[in-house]
Design a protein around this motif. Structure first.
Motif, PDB file in Angstrom:
ATOM      1  N   THR A  18      43.604  45.210  36.368  1.00 33.58           N
ATOM      2  CA  THR A  18      42.764  44.502  37.341  1.00 33.58           C
ATOM      3  C   THR A  18      43.553  44.272  38.622  1.00 33.58           C
ATOM      4  N   LYS A  35      43.324  42.282  42.234  1.00 38.29           N
ATOM      5  CA  LYS A  35      42.619  41.240  42.966  1.00 38.29           C
ATOM      6  C   LYS A  35      43.214  41.102  44.354  1.00 38.29           C
ATOM      7  N   ASP A  47      38.634  38.212  48.060  1.00 36.26           N
ATOM      8  CA  ASP A  47      37.483  37.919  47.204  1.00 36.26           C
ATOM      9  C   ASP A  47      37.094  39.103  46.327  1.00 36.26           C
ATOM     10  N   GLN A  48      37.936  40.126  46.283  1.00 33.01           N
ATOM     11  CA  GLN A  48      37.618  41.305  45.488  1.00 33.01           C
ATOM     12  C   GLN A  48      38.408  41.327  44.182  1.00 33.01           C
ATOM     13  N   SER A  49      37.761  41.828  43.136  1.00 26.12           N
ATOM     14  CA  SER A  49      38.417  42.057  41.853  1.00 26.12           C
ATOM     15  C   SER A  49      37.900  43.381  41.310  1.00 26.12           C
ATOM     16  N   LYS A  50      38.824  44.357  41.178  1.00 27.44           N
ATOM     17  CA  LYS A  50      38.447  45.691  40.733  1.00 27.44           C
ATOM     18  C   LYS A  50      39.239  46.033  39.477  1.00 27.44           C
ATOM     19  N   THR A  51      38.622  46.786  38.574  1.00 24.58           N
ATOM     20  CA  THR A  51      39.301  47.147  37.330  1.00 24.58           C
ATOM     21  C   THR A  51      39.313  48.658  37.135  1.00 24.58           C
ATOM     22  N   THR A  84      47.313  40.911  43.591  1.00 23.61           N
ATOM     23  CA  THR A  84      47.844  40.900  42.225  1.00 23.61           C
ATOM     24  C   THR A  84      47.309  42.088  41.440  1.00 23.61           C
ATOM     25  N   SER A  99      47.263  43.210  37.422  1.00 23.99           N
ATOM     26  CA  SER A  99      47.554  42.642  36.104  1.00 23.99           C
ATOM     27  C   SER A  99      47.012  43.514  34.981  1.00 23.99           C
ATOM     28  N   GLU A 147      51.882  41.097  34.976  1.00 21.33           N
ATOM     29  CA  GLU A 147      51.257  40.897  36.289  1.00 21.33           C
ATOM     30  C   GLU A 147      52.272  41.132  37.397  1.00 21.33           C
TER      31      GLU A 147
END
Length: 514
Positions: free
Chosen positions: A55, A57, A60-64, A89, A91, A95
């Protein structure tokens, strides 16, 4: 212009990372203080345990993404806007936290010694550069030695002089963060900065090589080499006997399409491949003194294959490619008090005889590179001469001016008058130009100089020239029926004095192909 990164191309980037690891890993180009490209999908890639979910981050974005069977993973952040320094980050089982990450404009610099030369090597001869290098620029970041660093005096001194001057000027003008990456090696030909695959897939280059091979007598060159080798051995024996330095051994001849020095692609692999696919705004290139080293292929076709090849592997469409004009300098400047052009040569009278045809060929060949899509030349004829011009601040600032007008669409002229077309009207040739800016202008002296004119006999004479609107009218009492005109046709042309009123010199040209 499309700037998306196809999955297959991004996969090719992450396959460069090496053996898979259990921990989540990032390439070195992702570090604290880095700059991510604004307004485009941003590629992030790395390694992890096979099947591990990773993941990323940022703001405001979180991509996997999920690591494949070889432990490779990749993803893209949505287009980003300029903002405050942020943390990024990554992780998985572990992380990684990167701090002080900015968003702005990212440029890659590459080429040979004039790109590789660091600020500290030029500050004694360039007082403008010396003053700039004393500054601290929190919004300017430079990638060197496997890490990003903010621009401050100690960091500035060890970075590419041209790229530092370019980036500092661009950052000040755009008022956004700017990130710079450099991969350059002195004394290197362009043929070593593109891969064999790039060369093989470029149709114009391959057709040029076919033409060269058809006219090349390789066996004759081998025979000539044997004669040279015999003479060299005799010279070596004489030098040993006299206790003097022996001459270099003649290089072995190679077949058309082969590299005469080093290997095609070795410098790309060593200095560019590790940042391949890092999302960028464009490239600034400074190379040309060492030619191509590809037997039978000139700089125009080699650079076409290089530019197209880099764009293909980056997967961002036809991103802007700026290149600095070669040969360096060789002309007078509009204003010698301007900090950018203060090291230009002095204006002189025209030589008694018009220069021969071959005198301007190398300059013309390099000018033609701008014909490749979304490619712009950084004019250097009025910036100061030499294989290693001292005026690195002027070269970098001129490059930033071209970027401002060509890439960022600011209302600034980027070229001097550029030949468009011509007509014959009786005993006159009427030359029409683009990039006339605020208008054509003669600078220095009491007449417009630098134009040669010829008739059917193909003998060139200095022309009488005058400006009429966006045209130059050229004639000569020695030429009754004009057939061709040349301008600034020489290796160096300090006598050529056509400019636009924006202060940029007219670009050398010829209407003939004799």
């Amino acid at each position: 212009m499309k700037r998306l990164i196809p999955g297959s191309l991004l996969l090719a980037c992450i396959l460069l990372a090496g053996a898979a690891r259990a921990d989540v890993q990032l390439p070195k180009v992702f570090s604290d203080s880095m700059v991510l490209q604004r307004n485009q999908p941003v590629a992030i890639w790395g390694e992890a345990a096979p099947g591990e979910q990773v993941t990323v981050k940022f703001r405001d974005q979180s991509k996997t993404a999920v690591a494949d069977q070889d432990g490779k993973w990749s993803l893209k952040l949505d287009p980003l806007k300029v903002g405050e320094p942020s943390a990024l980050t990554v992780s998985g089982a572990n992380e990684i936290a990167l701090k002080d990450v900015l968003v702005g404009e990212v440029w890659i610099g590459s080429g040979q010694s004039n790109m590789a030369g660091i600020v500290n090597g030029y500050v004694k001869g360039d007082e403008v550069l010396a003053k700039l290098a004393e500054g601290t620029y929190p919004q300017l970041r430079m990638y060197r030695g496997g890490a990003w660093r903010s621009a401050e005096p100690a960091v500035n001194l060890s970075f590419s002089a041209i790229m530092f001057a370019f980036g500092q000027s661009l950052q000040a003008d755009l008022d956004v963060p700017v990130g710079l990456i450099v991969g350059a090696v002195g004394g290197t030909p362009s043929g070593r900065w593109l891969t064999p695959e790039m060369l093989a897939s470029d149709k114009p280059a391959q057709k040029a090589l076919e033409r060269a091979a058809a006219s090349d007598d390789y066996e004759k060159r081998v025979a000539q080499h044997q004669v040279q080798l015999k003479a060299w051995k005799e010279q070596v024996a004489a030098a040993e006997k006299a206790g003097t330095r022996a001459p270099r051994q003649p290089r072995d001849p190679v077949k058309t399409g082969e590299c005469t020095s080093g290997q095609i692609g070795d410098l790309y692999n060593a200095h560019i491949q590790h940042v391949q696919c890092y999302t960028i705004a464009g490239v600034l290139w400074d190379q040309g003194e060492s030619g191509t080293a590809i037997q039978g292929l000139d700089q125009f076709y080699t650079m076409g294959a290089l530019i197209g090849g880099w764009r293909q592997v980056w997967g961002q469409g036809d991103f802007p490619f700026l290149y600095i004009q070669k040969p360096s300098g060789g002309g007078c400047a509009w204003d010698m008090s301007d900090p950018v052009t203060r090291m230009a040569g002095d204006f002189t009278a025209e030589p008694q005889a018009a220069p021969p045809t071959y005198a301007g060929v190398s300059r013309e060949l390099h000018i033609r590179i701008m014909q490749h899509p979304n490619t712009a030349m950084v004019q250097a004829r009025d910036l100061g001469s030499g294989i290693h011009p001292l005026n690195k601040s002027g070269y970098g600032q001129r490059a930033a001016r071209v970027a401002r007008g060509f890439v960022y669409e600011e209302p600034v002229e980027i070229y001097g008058p550029l030949y468009k077309s011509h007509t014959v009207d009786g005993g006159q040739m009427k030359i029409t130009f683009t990039h006339t800016g605020k208008g054509l202008a003669q600078k220095h002296g009491d007449k417009l100089q630098g134009f040669q004119i010829a008739g059917e006999d193909k003998v060139f004479h200095w022309g009488d020239a005058r400006i009429e609107g966006n045209q130059v009218i050229v004639s000569s009492d020695a030429v009754e029926s004009p057939q061709a005109v040349r301008y600034a046709w020489a290796q160096n042309a300090p006598w050529a004095n056509l400019f636009n009123q924006d202060g940029l010199p007219a670009i050398a040209f010829r209407t003939d192909s004799w």
